[in-house]
Design a protein around this motif. Structure first.
Motif, PDB file in Angstrom:
ATOM      1  N   GLN A   1       0.830  -1.216   0.000  1.00  0.00           N
ATOM      2  CA  GLN A   1       0.000   0.000   0.000  1.00  0.00           C
ATOM      3  C   GLN A   1       0.857   1.256   0.000  1.00  0.00           C
ATOM      4  OE1 GLN A   1      -3.404   0.245   2.708  1.00  0.00           O
ATOM      5  NE2 GLN A   1      -3.211  -1.957   2.993  1.00  0.00           N
ATOM      6  N   SER A   2       1.927   1.222   0.813  1.00  0.00           N
ATOM      7  CA  SER A   2       2.799   2.396   0.865  1.00  0.00           C
ATOM      8  C   SER A   2       3.390   2.647  -0.518  1.00  0.00           C
ATOM      9  CB  SER A   2       3.930   2.184   1.864  1.00  0.00           C
ATOM     10  OG  SER A   2       3.410   1.859   3.127  1.00  0.00           O
ATOM     11  N   ARG A   3       3.836   1.552  -1.136  1.00  0.00           N
ATOM     12  CA  ARG A   3       4.446   1.687  -2.456  1.00  0.00           C
ATOM     13  C   ARG A   3       3.432   2.219  -3.465  1.00  0.00           C
ATOM     14  NH1 ARG A   3       5.171  -3.748  -5.554  1.00  0.00           N
ATOM     15  NH2 ARG A   3       2.925  -3.514  -5.396  1.00  0.00           N
ATOM     16  N   ASP A   4       2.238   1.636  -3.455  1.00  0.00           N
ATOM     17  CA  ASP A   4       1.246   2.050  -4.441  1.00  0.00           C
ATOM     18  C   ASP A   4       0.879   3.520  -4.280  1.00  0.00           C
ATOM     19  OD1 ASP A   4       1.387  -0.459  -5.391  1.00  0.00           O
ATOM     20  OD2 ASP A   4      -0.478  -1.167  -4.461  1.00  0.00           O
ATOM     21  N   THR A   5       0.768   3.942  -3.018  1.00  0.00           N
ATOM     22  CA  THR A   5       0.425   5.345  -2.788  1.00  0.00           C
ATOM     23  C   THR A   5       1.539   6.253  -3.287  1.00  0.00           C
ATOM     24  OG1 THR A   5      -0.655   4.565  -0.801  1.00  0.00           O
ATOM     25  CG2 THR A   5      -0.397   6.940  -1.033  1.00  0.00           C
ATOM     26  N   TYR A   6       2.766   5.838  -2.984  1.00  0.00           N
ATOM     27  CA  TYR A   6       3.928   6.594  -3.444  1.00  0.00           C
ATOM     28  C   TYR A   6       3.919   6.680  -4.964  1.00  0.00           C
ATOM     29  CZ  TYR A   6       8.991   7.693  -3.815  1.00  0.00           C
ATOM     30  OH  TYR A   6      10.202   8.263  -4.079  1.00  0.00           O
ATOM     31  N   TYR A   7       3.747   5.537  -5.619  1.00  0.00           N
ATOM     32  CA  TYR A   7       3.716   5.495  -7.084  1.00  0.00           C
ATOM     33  C   TYR A   7       2.646   6.435  -7.630  1.00  0.00           C
ATOM     34  CZ  TYR A   7       6.708   1.315  -7.567  1.00  0.00           C
ATOM     35  OH  TYR A   7       7.750   0.426  -7.579  1.00  0.00           O
ATOM     36  N   GLU A   8       1.486   6.384  -6.988  1.00  0.00           N
ATOM     37  CA  GLU A   8       0.375   7.168  -7.507  1.00  0.00           C
ATOM     38  C   GLU A   8       0.653   8.657  -7.366  1.00  0.00           C
ATOM     39  OE1 GLU A   8      -4.241   7.204  -6.378  1.00  0.00           O
ATOM     40  OE2 GLU A   8      -3.244   5.234  -6.273  1.00  0.00           O
ATOM     41  N   ARG A   9       1.132   9.045  -6.168  1.00  0.00           N
ATOM     42  CA  ARG A   9       1.391  10.464  -5.945  1.00  0.00           C
ATOM     43  C   ARG A   9       2.453  11.007  -6.886  1.00  0.00           C
ATOM     44  NH1 ARG A   9       1.947  11.036   0.492  1.00  0.00           N
ATOM     45  NH2 ARG A   9      -0.079  10.150   0.993  1.00  0.00           N
ATOM     46  N   GLN A  10       3.481  10.194  -7.139  1.00  0.00           N
ATOM     47  CA  GLN A  10       4.580  10.686  -7.982  1.00  0.00           C
ATOM     48  C   GLN A  10       4.387  10.269  -9.437  1.00  0.00           C
ATOM     49  OE1 GLN A  10       5.264  12.317  -4.780  1.00  0.00           O
ATOM     50  NE2 GLN A  10       6.733  12.823  -6.402  1.00  0.00           N
ATOM     51  N   ARG A  11       3.183   9.709  -9.714  1.00  0.00           N
ATOM     52  CA  ARG A  11       2.822   9.348 -11.088  1.00  0.00           C
ATOM     53  C   ARG A  11       3.882   8.467 -11.758  1.00  0.00           C
ATOM     54  NH1 ARG A  11       0.948  15.007 -10.974  1.00  0.00           N
ATOM     55  NH2 ARG A  11       2.631  15.738 -12.317  1.00  0.00           N
ATOM     56  N   PHE A  12       4.127   7.332 -11.128  1.00  0.00           N
ATOM     57  CA  PHE A  12       5.109   6.386 -11.652  1.00  0.00           C
ATOM     58  C   PHE A  12       4.591   5.821 -12.981  1.00  0.00           C
ATOM     59  CE2 PHE A  12       7.263   2.048 -11.094  1.00  0.00           C
ATOM     60  CZ  PHE A  12       8.479   2.518 -11.541  1.00  0.00           C
TER      61      PHE A  12
ATOM     62  N   ALA B   1      10.488   0.560   5.152  1.00  0.00           N
ATOM     63  CA  ALA B   1      10.191   1.838   4.515  1.00  0.00           C
ATOM     64  C   ALA B   1      11.435   2.719   4.554  1.00  0.00           C
ATOM     65  CB  ALA B   1       9.031   2.514   5.225  1.00  0.00           C
ATOM     66  N   GLU B   2      12.167   2.643   5.667  1.00  0.00           N
ATOM     67  CA  GLU B   2      13.380   3.438   5.788  1.00  0.00           C
ATOM     68  C   GLU B   2      14.440   2.942   4.819  1.00  0.00           C
ATOM     69  OE1 GLU B   2      15.236   3.832   9.832  1.00  0.00           O
ATOM     70  OE2 GLU B   2      13.218   4.695  10.103  1.00  0.00           O
ATOM     71  N   PHE B   3      14.568   1.613   4.755  1.00  0.00           N
ATOM     72  CA  PHE B   3      15.570   1.018   3.872  1.00  0.00           C
ATOM     73  C   PHE B   3      15.310   1.406   2.421  1.00  0.00           C
ATOM     74  CE2 PHE B   3      16.807  -2.561   1.115  1.00  0.00           C
ATOM     75  CZ  PHE B   3      18.169  -2.560   1.346  1.00  0.00           C
ATOM     76  N   PHE B   4      14.039   1.363   2.028  1.00  0.00           N
ATOM     77  CA  PHE B   4      13.705   1.690   0.648  1.00  0.00           C
ATOM     78  C   PHE B   4      13.467   3.183   0.441  1.00  0.00           C
ATOM     79  CE2 PHE B   4      12.226  -2.849   0.419  1.00  0.00           C
ATOM     80  CZ  PHE B   4      13.175  -3.225  -0.499  1.00  0.00           C
ATOM     81  N   ARG B   5      13.575   3.964   1.502  1.00  0.00           N
ATOM     82  CA  ARG B   5      13.303   5.389   1.429  1.00  0.00           C
ATOM     83  C   ARG B   5      11.912   5.653   0.868  1.00  0.00           C
ATOM     84  NH1 ARG B   5      17.669   8.890   2.711  1.00  0.00           N
ATOM     85  NH2 ARG B   5      16.099  10.459   2.443  1.00  0.00           N
ATOM     86  N   LEU B   6      10.937   4.894   1.332  1.00  0.00           N
ATOM     87  CA  LEU B   6       9.572   5.178   0.916  1.00  0.00           C
ATOM     88  C   LEU B   6       9.114   6.399   1.693  1.00  0.00           C
ATOM     89  CD1 LEU B   6       7.898   1.643   0.928  1.00  0.00           C
ATOM     90  CD2 LEU B   6       8.642   2.978  -1.035  1.00  0.00           C
TER      91      LEU B   6
ATOM     92  N   VAL C   1       6.211   7.579   1.901  1.00  0.00           N
ATOM     93  CA  VAL C   1       4.879   7.386   2.477  1.00  0.00           C
ATOM     94  C   VAL C   1       4.909   6.091   3.272  1.00  0.00           C
ATOM     95  CG1 VAL C   1       2.548   7.901   1.722  1.00  0.00           C
ATOM     96  CG2 VAL C   1       4.346   7.499   0.031  1.00  0.00           C
ATOM     97  N   LEU C   2       4.349   6.105   4.467  1.00  0.00           N
ATOM     98  CA  LEU C   2       4.270   4.874   5.239  1.00  0.00           C
ATOM     99  C   LEU C   2       2.811   4.664   5.613  1.00  0.00           C
ATOM    100  CD1 LEU C   2       5.425   2.506   6.686  1.00  0.00           C
ATOM    101  CD2 LEU C   2       5.884   3.955   8.639  1.00  0.00           C
ATOM    102  N   ILE C   3       2.229   3.660   5.011  1.00  0.00           N
ATOM    103  CA  ILE C   3       0.834   3.374   5.332  1.00  0.00           C
ATOM    104  C   ILE C   3       0.811   2.078   6.104  1.00  0.00           C
ATOM    105  CG2 ILE C   3      -1.421   2.818   4.398  1.00  0.00           C
ATOM    106  CD1 ILE C   3      -0.772   4.628   2.081  1.00  0.00           C
ATOM    107  N   TYR C   4       0.566   2.168   7.405  1.00  0.00           N
ATOM    108  CA  TYR C   4       0.452   0.939   8.185  1.00  0.00           C
ATOM    109  C   TYR C   4      -1.006   0.757   8.508  1.00  0.00           C
ATOM    110  CZ  TYR C   4       0.867  -2.556  11.753  1.00  0.00           C
ATOM    111  OH  TYR C   4       0.727  -3.711  12.471  1.00  0.00           O
ATOM    112  N   ASN C   5      -1.603  -0.124   7.791  1.00  0.00           N
ATOM    113  CA  ASN C   5      -3.045  -0.265   7.887  1.00  0.00           C
ATOM    114  C   ASN C   5      -3.350  -1.740   7.731  1.00  0.00           C
ATOM    115  OD1 ASN C   5      -5.765   0.098   7.751  1.00  0.00           O
ATOM    116  ND2 ASN C   5      -5.774   0.760   5.602  1.00  0.00           N
ATOM    117  N   PRO C   6      -2.931  -2.547   8.734  1.00  0.00           N
ATOM    118  CA  PRO C   6      -3.061  -3.994   8.569  1.00  0.00           C
ATOM    119  C   PRO C   6      -4.526  -4.376   8.455  1.00  0.00           C
ATOM    120  CG  PRO C   6      -2.550  -3.446  10.830  1.00  0.00           C
ATOM    121  CD  PRO C   6      -2.480  -2.171  10.067  1.00  0.00           C
TER     122      PRO C   6
END
Ligand SMILES: Nc1ncnc2c1ncn2[C@@H]1O[C@H](COP(=O)(O)OP(=O)(O)OP(=O)(O)O)[C@@H](O)[C@H]1O
Ligand SMILES: [Mg+2]
Lengths: 788, 243
Positions: free
Chosen positions: A46-57, A346-351, A353-358
């Motif tokens: 989810q964090s990745r997808d949100t990041y991708y979406e915001r930065q228009r990957f 998230a830190e390792f990948f420098r994401l 956005v961090l969405i923790y929503n289990p």
């Protein structure tokens, strides 16, 4: 109002706390791994997808030699294309005062006005470069941080042979570079590879690309057919040197992140069943014993009018109590760990956005599985005894019947001591319990092997990549292909002992419907630095004709040695050839094709050329060589192999350490749970017998041996089983961990088998000794009085 | 074979003086023995009688070094058992004492022969397990597991196990308690024979008053004390006991 039976239940749980806890801990592992694996996977996704979406990957990517920007409207017309961004990309070498070797970088253009439609860089500090100042750049944040290049700092870069002085204006992150690997690197190394964003006009000027582009990013419309778009792009870009468009799966950063997330999912699937099965067996074992002890009480309860159903429910509730404790521990640990590890990842990948929503389903599922597990374990234990008629139940149970059999022959033949016979008969008399111990200990050995083997695999990979396949200490990437004269020049660089050239050509391999984008690396005959390694780890000579592929790639294309395949060159001469697969090799990192250089250039009808030079350099001369390389415009990139190896070993070492700690804990918990419970039960069944031995004049240590002997025998027998299971488990892991870039080899050293066995043995020993201490506390006289 | 001398004048094997034993459970104290002095002599057969709860088992356990007195002394020949270490007491039981209990305490996982061998393997000059079993009339049941033997047979295996090491002391706590009269007699005969032929000092606790007539000496225990001792001038044979 708590019923009397429920009060008994709570007292039982409290009295049996150590055994209850040992089972609950194993169960908790299963629950935890499920909650953790799923939580981590979905949070990261989810964090990745949100990041991708915001930065228009972007969805589709293509590189080419050079195309005019006037082509863009035509490309935008392609069905399925929603948006596109064209940019200029160039390789650069950066000179940094604190680094001897030149640092490779990729320079990307930013539009002259406005922001790019796709792959929007995310500003972390400072500002983006201004179009008015051609020398301004933004740096990839981790790279800038690694070198403490704050906004305002000045760096020297060589772009396309031109040295330029650049001013850092800010730090940025980008969805394209979540996992950043430079060319020629094995692992992300923020000190030796950087990304630079620069104004379009400035970069186009430096790279001689005015009014043109050489990289294209495409965003797709909803429901578009990606493959159709890729085909259309390939079609249109071919004349401009298109090197083959690909979707996100072919984008290195995305592919790595995706495989990392997939692996977490695999963990959440593979491990829990082991723990659940072990706990089911443990519940069965402990409850069977408890019911045997309470047989007369059950008879009494029935005599006074309790129904079979009520008594059954009582014992099932007891097992559910264990399940509940295990679930709660597992939930707690799983939730805590998954938050912590999501942060870590998230830190390792420098994401950014961090969405923790289990989601709640893993919690619900794991609780349901835990309940099912304990009930399944309890069901058989409860069954028979509870259905006995009260009159029979109240009689003392028939003494266990021992039979003469294999053991007796063995005993006589080996002249075994009677205490040894007691151990052997104990095992054969309760084969079910012995089987559970065997199963548990071998499961734990296998878990240990499957985690420790990672170090073996990594050692093999390190040896293969750094000592067998690549014996050069420097590799130069040339900005343009040159004739072999370049090799003569290279020999004259400082400290160079040997220089060998190769040529790399991007290709598409096609076999029927299957195709793969890769490149052919063509070595000169008799190359001694870069070598190909076969299955057995021996160097193989390149065949005179035909292609050599790594096994993994050949498998993917469904090819066997001798089969023919279509090879489409994605750079000039852009021809298509039919070539045979001459041989396969072992290659754990990277999946490239190989060919003899004369054969390749014969196909190309050209004089042989090189665009990569491997060097063996006298170590003390390296700084001088690096300094010289920074000055040479024809050198576009430089790989310092020692640094690559160090980075590889450091990154791998850390990852392996973490997984070893986690798996060792899990493996040890299984052994402790199984052995401790089995020994407690044995002690309870045999207290009377063991006390009798003490009366007869056996010393504590001798009596202790009767107790420990059975565990020791079973543990020793379980270890070889664990080796077999561990091998299978490791094979599964290699499949799970194998990606397009890394083929994890299945190698398990003897030392790995030995370490896993010793840890299981030690855990078994400590658990039995804990029970032995109870034996020491037994009052002989009391034990003889009690007729349980 | 002439019966060995078994008069009170022969050397005492075991001497207990002023033995007390207090059980503490929580705040409750039970004084099970209040100062008992007894001697056991070589070759002698002694029967201990007393009401339930009078302290017989407590005394026997202390004599056999299964338990320690709260005060008083126990001496085996010239060795002081009162202050011996846990290890020394185990060694003492291993070398010198045979026990027989009401519930036979056999190892269910071992056959009759193996149950006896369990002890002979760790003794210094034992008889062969087969010989011990023959002495109690079980020469034909060597390879049976306890579950395959009757109660009397199991008790005789226990006796064989107790005597196989040729102990100096044989301590029996209600050995016939769980048996009917015929089997009880068989068990007593086995004990009697061992006592006569090996000269083992034997102490038997029983609730069966008839049995006291086979003893050389009868000790009556009452409320943690020796109430009285009587010497039996003309012991009868076990077969003559009226149950
Ligand atoms: N472990 C113990 N804790 C507390 N009290 C005990 C314990 N063992 C025995 N007693 C008490 O000590 C007293 C003597 O017990 P003992 O077993 O010696 O009697 P006994 O003469 O052998 O009786 P019985 O003929 O019933 O076997 C009894 O009052 C008993 O309740
Ligand atoms: Mg008693």
């Amino acid at each position: 109002m708590v019923s009397v039976l429920d009060r008994k239940l709570i007292r039982d749980l409290r009295r049996l706390w150590a055994q209850v806890l040992a089972i609950a801990a194993v169960l908790a592992c299963g629950v935890m791994v499920l909650v953790l694996g799923e939580g981590l996977q979905s949070s990261l996704a989810q964090s990745r997808d949100t990041y991708y979406e915001r930065q228009r990957f972007a969805d589709v990517f293509a590189t080419l030699t050079r195309a005019p920007r006037t082509l863009l409207p035509e490309l935008a017309e392609i069905e399925g294309v929603a948006s596109l961004t064209a940019r200029v990309e160039a390789a650069a070498l950066i000179g940094l005062p604190e680094m001897d070797e030149p640092v490779s970088a990729r320079v990307l253009s930013l539009p002259a006005s406005g922001e790019p439609a796709l792959n929007l860089p995310l500003l972390v500090t400072g500002r983006l470069p201004s179009a008015l100042h051609p020398d301004e750049v933004a740096l990839y944040a981790p790279f800038a941080e690694a070198h403490e290049l704050m906004p305002g700092a000045q760096i020297e870069a060589v772009i396309r042979g031109t040295r330029r002085s650049l001013l850092v204006t800010g730090h940025v992150l980008s969805p394209e570079f979540v996992y950043t690997i430079g060319p020629g690197q094995m692992m992300p190394d923020d000190r030796r590879y950087g990304v630079i964003w620069m104004g379009e006009e400035a970069l186009a000027g430096a790279a001689d690309m005015q009014g043109a582009f050489n990289a294209l990013m495409v965003g797709l419309t909803r429901g578009a057919n990606a493959q159709a778009v890729i085909d259309a792009l390939d079609d249109r870009l071919a004349r401009f040197g298109g090197a083959g468009a690909h979707d996100r799966d072919g984008q290195i950063s995305h592919a790595f992140l995706a495989s990392e997330i997939d692996q977490l999912g695999t963990m959440a699937l593979v491990l829990p069943p082991i723990f659940l099965a072990v706990s089911a067996f443990l519940v069965n074992m402990v409850l069977s014993r408890l019911i045997a002890l309470e047989r007369q009480q059950i008879g009494l309860l029935k005599a006074v009018g309790y129904t079979t159903a009520a008594i059954t429910a009582h014992y099932l509730k007891l097992s559910l109590g264990i399940g509940l404790i295990g679930t709660l521990i597992g939930w707690g640990a799983g939730a805590r760990l998954s938050l912590g590890m999501t942060r870590m990842y998230a830190e390792f990948f420098r994401l950014p956005v961090l969405i923790y929503n289990p989601s709640s389903w893993p919690f619900a599922l794991s609780a349901a599985l835990a309940a099912l597990t304990v009930l399944a374990g309890a069901w058989r234990a409860v069954g028979a005894s509870v259905r006995l008629s009260p009159a029979i139940a109240m009689l003392p149970p028939a003494p266990p019947s021992f039979r003469r059999g294999l053991v007796d022959g063995l005993g006589t033949a080996l002249r075994l001591r009677q205490t040894t016979m007691m151990i052997l008969r104990g095992i054969t008399r309760w084969p079910g319990r012995a089987a559970i111990t065997l199963f548990g200990v071998s499961a734990s050995v296998s878990v240990l092997i499957a985690s420790f083997f990672l170090s073996d695999a990594m050692a093999l990979m390190t040896d293969e990549v750094f000592y067998q396949a690549n014996r050069q200490n420097v590799t130069l990437t040339l900005s343009q292909a040159q004739t072999d004269r370049a090799l003569l020049d290279a020999v004259h660089l400082p400290g160079v002992l040997v220089a060998e050239g190769s040529f790399s050509l991007p290709v598409r391999l096609v076999v029927g419907p299957r195709e793969e984008l890769t490149s052919i690396t063509a070595f000169s005959e008799g190359a001694t630095l870069s070598r190909l390694i076969d299955d057995e780890g021996r160097a193989v000579a390149l065949p005179d004709a035909g292609l050599v592929l790594p096994e993994g790639l050949a498998d993917k294309l469904g090819l066997r040695t001798g089969d023919r395949l279509r090879v489409e060159a994605l750079a000039p001469p852009r021809e298509t050839w039919e070539l045979p697969l001459a041989a396969t090799i072992r290659q754990t990192i990277g999946q490239e094709a190989y060919m003899a250089r004369p054969a390749l250039f014969a196909l190309m009808r050209q004089v042989p050329q090189v665009n990569r030079i491997d060097l063996l350099v006298d170590a003390p001369a390296l700084p001088a060589l690096y300094a010289e390389a920074k000055r040479r415009p024809e050198i576009a990139g430089l790989t310092a192999w020692d640094a690559v190896r160090e980075q590889f070993e450091a990154t791998i070492g850390e990852n392996v350490l973490i997984s070893v700690i986690v798996y060792t804990t899990l493996g040890v918990l299984i052994t402790v749970g199984v052995v401790y419970n089995a020994a407690r039960i044995r002690l309870s069944e045999r207290a009377h017998e063991l006390a009798s031995l003490r009366v007869l004049g056996f010393h504590r240590s001798e009596v202790g041996m009767v107790l420990i002997g059975e565990t020791a025998a079973l543990t020793l027998a379980a270890i070889p089983l664990g080796w077999i299971a561990g091998y299978g488990f490791a094979a599964l892991m290699t499949q799970a961990f194998t990606t397009d870039l890394v083929a994890l080899p299945l190698v398990i050293e003897r030392a790995t088998y030995a370490t896993a066995s010793l840890i299981a043995l030690a855990a078994a020993l400590v658990s039995t000794l804990a029970v032995r201490r109870r034996l020491d506390r037994i009052d002989i006289v009391q034990a003889l009085k009690a007729r349980d | 074979m002439a019966p060995p001398a078994r008069s009170l004048s022969s050397a005492p094997v075991l001497v207990a003086k002023d033995v007390t034993r207090i059980y503490r459970t929580g705040s409750v104290e039970v004084q099970a023995l209040r100062g008992v002095s007894v001697e056991l002599h070589e070759g002698e057969m002694v029967v201990l009688l007393g009401a339930s709860g009078s302290g017989k088992s407590t005394l026997l356990n202390i004599l056999g070094a299964l338990d320690r007195p709260s005060s008083g002394t126990v001496q085996f020949r010239e060795h002081d058992l009162t202050h011996a270490s846990e290890r020394a007491l185990t060694q003492f039981r291993r070398e010198h004492v045979g026990f027989v209990f009401q519930f036979y305490n056999l190892m269910p996982a071992l056959t009759a022969r193996e149950n006896v061998a369990l002890v002979t393997e760790i003794s210094r000059a034992p008889m062969r397990p087969e010989e011990a079993l023959e002495r109690v009339g079980l020469g034909h049941r060597l390879d049976h597991f306890p579950a395959e033997l009757s109660g009397g047979e199991q008790q005789r295996v226990a006796i064989a196990r107790a005597i196989a090491k040729r102990p100096e002391l044989l301590l029996c706590d209600e050995p016939t308690g769980a048996l009917d009269s015929t089997t009880g007699v068989q068990v007593l005969e086995a004990l009697h024979q061992v006592n006569r032929e090996l000269g083992t000092a034997t102490a038997i606790i029983t609730h069966n008053v008839g049995i006291r007539r086979i003893a050389d000496r009868v000790i009556h225990i009452s409320d943690g004390l020796v109430a009285r001792e009587e010497v039996n001038e003309a012991p009868i044979l076990p077969a003559e006991v009226t149950w």
